[in-house]
Design a protein around this motif. Structure first.
Motif, PDB file in Angstrom:
ATOM      1  N   LYS A 185       0.832  -1.204   0.000  1.00 48.91           N
ATOM      2  CA  LYS A 185       0.000   0.000   0.000  1.00 48.91           C
ATOM      3  C   LYS A 185       0.868   1.257   0.000  1.00 48.91           C
ATOM      4  O   LYS A 185       0.587   2.209  -0.727  1.00 48.91           O
ATOM      5  N   GLY A 217      -7.266   8.073   1.534  1.00 50.37           N
ATOM      6  CA  GLY A 217      -7.470   6.899   0.695  1.00 50.37           C
ATOM      7  C   GLY A 217      -8.189   5.743   1.366  1.00 50.37           C
ATOM      8  O   GLY A 217      -9.177   5.237   0.828  1.00 50.37           O
ATOM      9  N   PRO A 218      -7.750   5.294   2.532  1.00 51.10           N
ATOM     10  CA  PRO A 218      -8.436   4.170   3.182  1.00 51.10           C
ATOM     11  C   PRO A 218      -9.896   4.471   3.532  1.00 51.10           C
ATOM     12  O   PRO A 218     -10.765   3.612   3.385  1.00 51.10           O
ATOM     13  N   LYS A 219     -10.173   5.693   3.964  1.00 48.79           N
ATOM     14  CA  LYS A 219     -11.551   6.072   4.300  1.00 48.79           C
ATOM     15  C   LYS A 219     -12.414   6.095   3.047  1.00 48.79           C
ATOM     16  O   LYS A 219     -13.553   5.621   3.049  1.00 48.79           O
ATOM     17  N   GLN A 253     -11.805   4.414   0.291  1.00 40.97           N
ATOM     18  CA  GLN A 253     -11.931   3.026  -0.154  1.00 40.97           C
ATOM     19  C   GLN A 253     -13.020   2.299   0.618  1.00 40.97           C
ATOM     20  O   GLN A 253     -13.808   1.545   0.046  1.00 40.97           O
ATOM     21  N   ALA A 254     -13.096   2.551   1.925  1.00 42.72           N
ATOM     22  CA  ALA A 254     -14.134   1.922   2.751  1.00 42.72           C
ATOM     23  C   ALA A 254     -15.527   2.380   2.322  1.00 42.72           C
ATOM     24  O   ALA A 254     -16.460   1.565   2.272  1.00 42.72           O
ATOM     25  N   GLN A 255     -15.679   3.649   1.999  1.00 43.14           N
ATOM     26  CA  GLN A 255     -16.968   4.154   1.522  1.00 43.14           C
ATOM     27  C   GLN A 255     -17.354   3.536   0.185  1.00 43.14           C
ATOM     28  O   GLN A 255     -18.498   3.149  -0.021  1.00 43.14           O
ATOM     29  N   VAL A 256     -16.401   3.440  -0.711  1.00 41.55           N
ATOM     30  CA  VAL A 256     -16.655   2.821  -2.011  1.00 41.55           C
ATOM     31  C   VAL A 256     -17.036   1.364  -1.824  1.00 41.55           C
ATOM     32  O   VAL A 256     -17.970   0.864  -2.470  1.00 41.55           O
ATOM     33  N   ASP A 257     -16.344   0.660  -0.954  1.00 44.04           N
ATOM     34  CA  ASP A 257     -16.648  -0.755  -0.690  1.00 44.04           C
ATOM     35  C   ASP A 257     -18.064  -0.939  -0.152  1.00 44.04           C
ATOM     36  O   ASP A 257     -18.740  -1.914  -0.470  1.00 44.04           O
TER      37      ASP A 257
END
Length: 73
Positions: free
Chosen positions: A8, A61-63, A65-69
């Motif tokens: 990452k 980015g991680p936040k 990505q979590a929303q997109v997931d």
């Protein structure tokens, strides 16, 4: 440090180089043209953009990505 985390970080650093380089080059060329001092101005702009983007990729980015997931199953 585990391999997933290292990947990452490596991805963020690499993606930051590519995206900030392309965008800063294109915007500078469009707004200022290829005048004298273009390369020095571009490299300076690229460096500043990189310093801004890397923390954003790592922190936001991680936040994101979590929303997109959550939205896309």
């Amino acid at each position: 440090m585990n391999t997933h985390f290292k990947r990452k970080i490596a991805f963020a650093l690499s993606m930051g180089i590519v995206t900030t380089g392309l965008i800063s080059f294109a915007l500078l060329a469009l707004n200022l043209g290829f005048s004298e001092g273009f390369m020095l101005t571009w490299l300076r702009s690229w460096g500043i953009a990189y310093l801004i983007v890397i923390p954003a990729i790592l922190l936001i980015g991680p936040k994101l990505q979590a929303q997109v997931d959550r939205i896309v199953h």
